[in-house]
Design a protein around this motif. Structure first.
Motif, mmCIF file in Angstrom:
data_model
loop_
_atom_site.group_PDB
_atom_site.id
_atom_site.type_symbol
_atom_site.label_atom_id
_atom_site.label_comp_id
_atom_site.label_asym_id
_atom_site.label_seq_id
_atom_site.Cartn_x
_atom_site.Cartn_y
_atom_site.Cartn_z
ATOM 1 N N LEU A 24 18.374 -2.622 19.671
ATOM 2 C CA LEU A 24 17.195 -1.744 19.531
ATOM 3 C C LEU A 24 16.026 -2.270 20.357
ATOM 4 C CD1 LEU A 24 16.480 -0.552 15.886
ATOM 5 C CD2 LEU A 24 17.472 0.704 17.800
ATOM 6 N N ASP A 25 15.901 -3.586 20.370
ATOM 7 C CA ASP A 25 14.790 -4.198 21.088
ATOM 8 C C ASP A 25 14.836 -3.862 22.578
ATOM 9 O OD1 ASP A 25 12.444 -5.964 21.075
ATOM 10 O OD2 ASP A 25 13.693 -7.195 22.390
ATOM 11 N N LYS A 26 16.036 -3.829 23.145
ATOM 12 C CA LYS A 26 16.079 -3.531 24.582
ATOM 13 C C LYS A 26 16.256 -2.034 24.876
ATOM 14 C CE LYS A 26 20.816 -4.633 26.003
ATOM 15 N NZ LYS A 26 21.682 -5.015 24.903
ATOM 16 N N SER A 27 16.373 -1.233 23.836
ATOM 17 C CA SER A 27 16.488 0.224 24.021
ATOM 18 C C SER A 27 15.108 0.834 24.248
ATOM 19 C CB SER A 27 17.095 0.858 22.763
ATOM 20 O OG SER A 27 16.105 0.959 21.747
ATOM 21 N N ASN A 28 15.088 2.144 24.438
ATOM 22 C CA ASN A 28 13.803 2.842 24.573
ATOM 23 C C ASN A 28 13.219 3.281 23.240
ATOM 24 O OD1 ASN A 28 13.345 2.725 27.369
ATOM 25 N ND2 ASN A 28 14.934 4.268 27.699
ATOM 26 N N ALA A 29 13.768 2.750 22.145
ATOM 27 C CA ALA A 29 13.181 3.051 20.830
ATOM 28 C C ALA A 29 11.753 2.507 20.801
ATOM 29 C CB ALA A 29 14.002 2.401 19.724
ATOM 30 N N ASP A 30 10.871 3.228 20.110
ATOM 31 C CA ASP A 30 9.476 2.785 20.028
ATOM 32 C C ASP A 30 9.267 1.857 18.844
ATOM 33 O OD1 ASP A 30 8.044 4.547 22.142
ATOM 34 O OD2 ASP A 30 9.430 5.883 21.099
ATOM 35 N N TRP A 31 9.833 2.238 17.702
ATOM 36 C CA TRP A 31 9.650 1.463 16.475
ATOM 37 C C TRP A 31 11.000 1.166 15.843
ATOM 38 C CZ3 TRP A 31 5.733 5.095 13.430
ATOM 39 C CH2 TRP A 31 4.521 5.165 14.132
ATOM 40 N N VAL A 200 21.740 7.949 15.432
ATOM 41 C CA VAL A 200 21.719 6.873 16.432
ATOM 42 C C VAL A 200 22.874 5.902 16.210
ATOM 43 C CG1 VAL A 200 20.442 4.797 17.177
ATOM 44 C CG2 VAL A 200 19.249 6.996 16.942
ATOM 45 N N PHE A 201 22.958 5.345 14.990
ATOM 46 C CA PHE A 201 23.884 4.216 14.794
ATOM 47 C C PHE A 201 25.344 4.629 14.664
ATOM 48 C CE2 PHE A 201 19.881 2.076 13.893
ATOM 49 C CZ PHE A 201 20.073 0.884 14.581
ATOM 50 N N LYS A 202 25.598 5.864 14.271
ATOM 51 C CA LYS A 202 26.995 6.298 14.172
ATOM 52 C C LYS A 202 27.471 6.951 15.470
ATOM 53 C CE LYS A 202 26.796 5.070 9.769
ATOM 54 N NZ LYS A 202 26.760 3.625 9.558
ATOM 55 N N SER A 203 26.604 6.976 16.472
ATOM 56 C CA SER A 203 27.032 7.562 17.753
ATOM 57 C C SER A 203 27.809 6.510 18.551
ATOM 58 C CB SER A 203 25.818 8.053 18.548
ATOM 59 O OG SER A 203 25.101 6.957 19.083
ATOM 60 N N ASN A 204 28.528 6.958 19.559
ATOM 61 C CA ASN A 204 29.326 6.021 20.360
ATOM 62 C C ASN A 204 28.447 5.095 21.176
ATOM 63 O OD1 ASN A 204 31.722 7.006 19.456
ATOM 64 N ND2 ASN A 204 31.855 8.584 21.071
ATOM 65 N N ASP A 205 27.283 5.611 21.570
ATOM 66 C CA ASP A 205 26.405 4.834 22.438
ATOM 67 C C ASP A 205 24.954 4.983 21.967
ATOM 68 O OD1 ASP A 205 24.974 3.660 24.435
ATOM 69 O OD2 ASP A 205 25.914 4.775 26.084
ATOM 70 N N PRO A 206 24.539 4.137 21.004
ATOM 71 C CA PRO A 206 23.190 4.263 20.438
ATOM 72 C C PRO A 206 22.071 4.252 21.483
ATOM 73 C CG PRO A 206 24.497 2.768 19.108
ATOM 74 C CD PRO A 206 25.329 3.098 20.311
ATOM 75 N N ILE A 207 22.241 3.440 22.538
ATOM 76 C CA ILE A 207 21.191 3.362 23.562
ATOM 77 C C ILE A 207 20.984 4.723 24.226
ATOM 78 C CG2 ILE A 207 20.640 2.365 25.845
ATOM 79 C CD1 ILE A 207 20.523 -0.029 24.278
ATOM 80 N N SER A 208 22.092 5.392 24.558
ATOM 81 C CA SER A 208 21.926 6.681 25.236
ATOM 82 C C SER A 208 21.519 7.771 24.242
ATOM 83 C CB SER A 208 23.147 7.045 26.080
ATOM 84 O OG SER A 208 24.146 7.551 25.272
ATOM 85 N N THR A 209 21.916 7.642 22.973
ATOM 86 C CA THR A 209 21.439 8.605 21.966
ATOM 87 C C THR A 209 19.919 8.483 21.799
ATOM 88 O OG1 THR A 209 23.558 8.437 20.848
ATOM 89 C CG2 THR A 209 21.750 9.372 19.579
ATOM 90 N N ILE A 210 19.417 7.258 21.816
ATOM 91 C CA ILE A 210 17.961 7.051 21.735
ATOM 92 C C ILE A 210 17.299 7.703 22.962
ATOM 93 C CG2 ILE A 210 16.137 5.289 21.872
ATOM 94 C CD1 ILE A 210 18.114 3.502 20.138
#
Ligand code: DX5
Ligand code: ZN
Length: 216
Positions: A24-31, A200-210
Motif C-alpha cells: 500500500l505504501d508504494k501504491s497510489n493509495a492516499d490513505w 482492492v485486496f481480493k483483486s488479482n492486482d491490488p496496485i492496479s485496482t487502486i
C-alpha cells in the motif's frame, strides 16, 4: 481537489501485514483505512492499537482510523500514540460529540464522524463546521465484503449541500461496498474519499485496482 483512495486493511492478509502495508505504501493509495471493531458497537472484533503501532513502521501515509467502538473518548490519546492521523468516531455512540471532536483535535489529529446507514445527515447540521471528515457508511458497519446500499447517493448529495451552505471544510468519505461500478456516481454526488476493502485486496492486482479507482 481530486478524490482520495483509502484501501481498508480489514480485507488484507493479516498473516502478512508487513508486506501488505509495504504494498500500500508504494501504491497510489492516499490513505490507509484502518477499521477498529470492539464486538459491542458492532458484531465483530478486528484489532486495536498494537496492530496499528506495528504497521506504522512501514508507511508514512495518512492513517485514517475508523473506530467502531463504544466510548471512543476513552482511547483518543492511545490511538494518537499508536500512529493515527485521522480519528473517526461514530455519531451513534457519542453523547458529547462536540467535546470528543475537540479532544481529538487537541491530541493532534483530524476529527471524523461516521454515520450508520439509518442515521440522517441532518444530525450534523449544528456541528459540521467542527468536523474534518464525515464517513458515510454505505453498509452496516462490522464486516467487509457487503453490498453497497443505494440510498447512500442521496445522503452524499444532502451532506454536500450542507457542507457548502455552512462553508465547512469537511471531506466526505464513503465506506462499504465501493467498487469501480459505483465510484463515479459517488464522486459526482459529492464524495471526496473512497474506502475500498475487498475490491482492492481480493483483486488479482491490488496496485492496479487502486490505480483504477484513482483514475475513475
Ligand atoms: C465496515 C468497515 C469498512 C470495510 C469496507 O464495517 O468500516 O471499512 O472494511 O470493506 P468493503 O470495501 O469490503 O465493503
Ligand atoms: Zn471503515
Amino acid at each position: 481537489m481530486s478524490h482520495l483512495i483509502a484501501p481498508s486493511i480489514l480485507a488484507s492478509d493479516f498473516a502478512n501485514l508487513q508486506s501488505e502495508s509495504e504494498m500500500l505504501d508504494k501504491s497510489n493509495a492516499d490513505w490507509f483505512h484502518i477499521d477498529v471493531m470492539d464486538g459491542v458497537f458492532v458484531p465483530n472484533i478486528s484489532f486495536g492499537m498494537p496492530v496499528i503501532k506495528a504497521i506504522r513502521k512501514f508507511s508514512k501515509k495518512t492513517f485514517d482510523v475508523h473506530l467502531m467502538i463504544v466510548e471512543p473518548q476513552k482511547y483518543i490519546n492511545d490511538f494518537k500514540a499508536a500512529g493515527a492521523d485521522i480519528l473517526t468516531v461514530h455519531y451513534e455512540v457519542c453523547n458529547h460529540l462536540h467535546r470528543t471532536l475537540q479532544e481529538i483535535k487537541a491530541a493532534g489529529m483530524k476529527a471524523g464522524v461516521a454515520l450508520n446507514p439509518h442515521t440522517n445527515v441532518n444530525v450534523l447540521d449544528d456541528i459540521i463546521q467542527d468536523i474534518d471528515l464525515v464517513c458515510i457508511m454505505s453498509v452496516n458497519p462490522g464486516f467487509g465484503g457487503q453490498s453497497f446500499i443505494e440510498n447512500t447517493y442521496n445522503k452524499v448529495s444532502a451532506l454536500k449541500e450542507m457542507i457548502n451552505q455552512k462553508k465547512s471544510s469537511a471531506l466526505i468519505e464513503i465506506d462499504g461496498g465501493v467498487t469501480s461500478a459505483n465510484a463515479r456516481k459517488l464522486l459526482d454526488s459529492g464524495a471526496d474519499v473512497l474506502v475500498a476493502g475487498s475490491f482492492v485486496f481480493k483483486s488479482n492486482d491490488p496496485i492496479s485496482t487502486i490505480n483504477d479507482l484513482k483514475s475513475v
